[in-house]
Write a protein that holds these residues in place. Structure first.
Motif, mmCIF file in Angstrom:
data_model
loop_
_atom_site.group_PDB
_atom_site.id
_atom_site.type_symbol
_atom_site.label_atom_id
_atom_site.label_comp_id
_atom_site.label_asym_id
_atom_site.label_seq_id
_atom_site.Cartn_x
_atom_site.Cartn_y
_atom_site.Cartn_z
ATOM 1 N N ASP A 126 -4.608 21.303 20.653
ATOM 2 C CA ASP A 126 -5.035 21.966 19.422
ATOM 3 C C ASP A 126 -5.343 23.459 19.601
ATOM 4 O OD1 ASP A 126 -7.610 22.282 20.401
ATOM 5 O OD2 ASP A 126 -8.543 20.890 18.984
ATOM 6 N N GLY A 127 -5.115 23.973 20.823
ATOM 7 C CA GLY A 127 -5.231 25.412 21.042
ATOM 8 C C GLY A 127 -6.587 25.896 21.483
ATOM 9 N N VAL A 128 -7.620 25.060 21.394
ATOM 10 C CA VAL A 128 -8.956 25.517 21.772
ATOM 11 C C VAL A 128 -9.042 25.823 23.264
ATOM 12 C CG1 VAL A 128 -9.849 23.168 22.130
ATOM 13 C CG2 VAL A 128 -11.424 25.030 21.617
ATOM 14 N N ALA A 129 -8.283 25.102 24.085
ATOM 15 C CA ALA A 129 -8.315 25.332 25.528
ATOM 16 C C ALA A 129 -7.851 26.749 25.865
ATOM 17 C CB ALA A 129 -7.452 24.306 26.253
ATOM 18 N N ASP A 130 -6.718 27.163 25.281
ATOM 19 C CA ASP A 130 -6.206 28.509 25.551
ATOM 20 C C ASP A 130 -7.161 29.576 25.050
ATOM 21 O OD1 ASP A 130 -3.908 27.572 26.764
ATOM 22 O OD2 ASP A 130 -2.723 27.605 24.914
ATOM 23 N N ARG A 131 -7.722 29.361 23.865
ATOM 24 C CA ARG A 131 -8.631 30.354 23.291
ATOM 25 C C ARG A 131 -9.865 30.545 24.171
ATOM 26 N NH1 ARG A 131 -10.028 27.937 18.797
ATOM 27 N NH2 ARG A 131 -12.213 27.516 19.282
ATOM 28 N N VAL A 132 -10.423 29.450 24.647
ATOM 29 C CA VAL A 132 -11.616 29.541 25.478
ATOM 30 C C VAL A 132 -11.294 30.123 26.850
ATOM 31 C CG1 VAL A 132 -13.407 28.194 26.645
ATOM 32 C CG2 VAL A 132 -12.838 27.713 24.272
ATOM 33 N N ARG A 133 -10.154 29.705 27.428
ATOM 34 C CA ARG A 133 -9.768 30.255 28.727
ATOM 35 C C ARG A 133 -9.593 31.766 28.671
ATOM 36 N NH1 ARG A 133 -6.852 25.397 29.903
ATOM 37 N NH2 ARG A 133 -5.022 26.153 28.782
ATOM 38 N N ASP A 134 -9.071 32.259 27.553
ATOM 39 C CA ASP A 134 -8.833 33.697 27.415
ATOM 40 C C ASP A 134 -10.129 34.503 27.396
ATOM 41 O OD1 ASP A 134 -6.128 33.323 27.387
ATOM 42 O OD2 ASP A 134 -5.930 33.405 25.195
#
Length: 252
Positions: A232-240
């Motif tokens: 759902d994209g939350v992983a990439d957003r938080v990693r960034d």
């Protein structure tokens, strides 16, 4: 970048991880580690395995750069690799002593939490910074190291606990200066390896059989939420942002 096995003394195998600079393992590294631990446990000459690492810290988890570069295929590979490596430690036919120095984070908690005993250097720290990395997982293993409410607080805050604190909770056998870590781990392994080999293997199977939590099933359940966060994209957003909301962003 290697996983190697040595036999420094009769009855003892040492599996050493060396993936500079921080022992964050790629997919192949987790698979190699699983294979090495299982092979050492199957060796009839071995009565105890020491799991050790070279470098600054014991383990920094998965290689996030690999996941960023290869997306969902790398995430699936990392999930499977961690699952196999953690299971290999837990299911190793003989006891496993983890020799932990420096940082023990993420996947390191999975390895140490599934070991039979932990010897740590006085600079060792243990934690799950997963929520700052856009991931989930290994709460199953942190719960084997600290009481339930402390596990939750550490998980939600991404804070770490020291080796001395874990020793106070009874999950670390001994805390020593870093220069003495390998010797202290071998000392415990030597005492274990002095027992009858066949009886040790029966003891390991018996103790695993009375465990109140099925660590394989429990960790696999956690991994489903890690993959959901990736989809759902939350992983990439938080990693960034390493867990910190960017300016103007409303946390959700």
């Amino acid at each position: 970048m290697t996983v190697s096995t040595s036999f420094p003394e009769k009855g003892i195998a040492v599996v050493t991880v060396d993936f500079p600079p921080v022992n964050a393992l790629p997919v192949t590294g987790w698979q190699d580690l699983a294979d090495a631990v299982r092979a050492a446990g199957r060796d009839p000459r071995v009565r105890c395995v020491v799991l050790a690492a070279e470098g600054r810290g014991f383990n920094a988890g998965v290689d996030i750069k690999e996941i960023r570069a290869h997306g969902h295929s790398a995430l699936i590979g990392a999930n499977r690799g961690c699952f196999e490596a953690f299971a290999a430690v837990y299911e190793c036919e003989v006891p496993v002593v983890a020799a932990v120095q420096g940082f023990c984070l993420g996947g390191g908690i999975g390895l140490a939490g599934n070991a039979d005993a932990i010897v740590a250097s006085d600079d060792a720290s243990f934690g799950l910074p997963e929520l700052d990395r856009g991931a989930l997982g290994a709460a199953t293993h942190l719960a084997r190291l600290v009481p339930q409410h402390l596990m939750r607080a550490l998980y939600y805050t991404s804070r770490t606990a020291t080796a001395a604190e874990l020793r106070a909770h009874g999950s670390v056998w001994k805390v020593v200066p870093r220069a003495e870590l390998r010797g202290a781990a071998l000392e415990l392994a030597r005492e274990i390896a002095a027992k009858d080999g066949r009886l040790l293997r029966l003891a390991k199977a018996a103790i695993n059989g009375i465990d109140p939590v099925d660590v394989r099933r429990s960790y696999r359940f956690e991994q489903g939420f890690t993959f959901e966060a990736g989809l759902d994209g939350v992983a990439d957003r938080v990693r960034d942002t390493f867990g910190k909301p960017s300016e103007g962003q409303v946390p959700r």
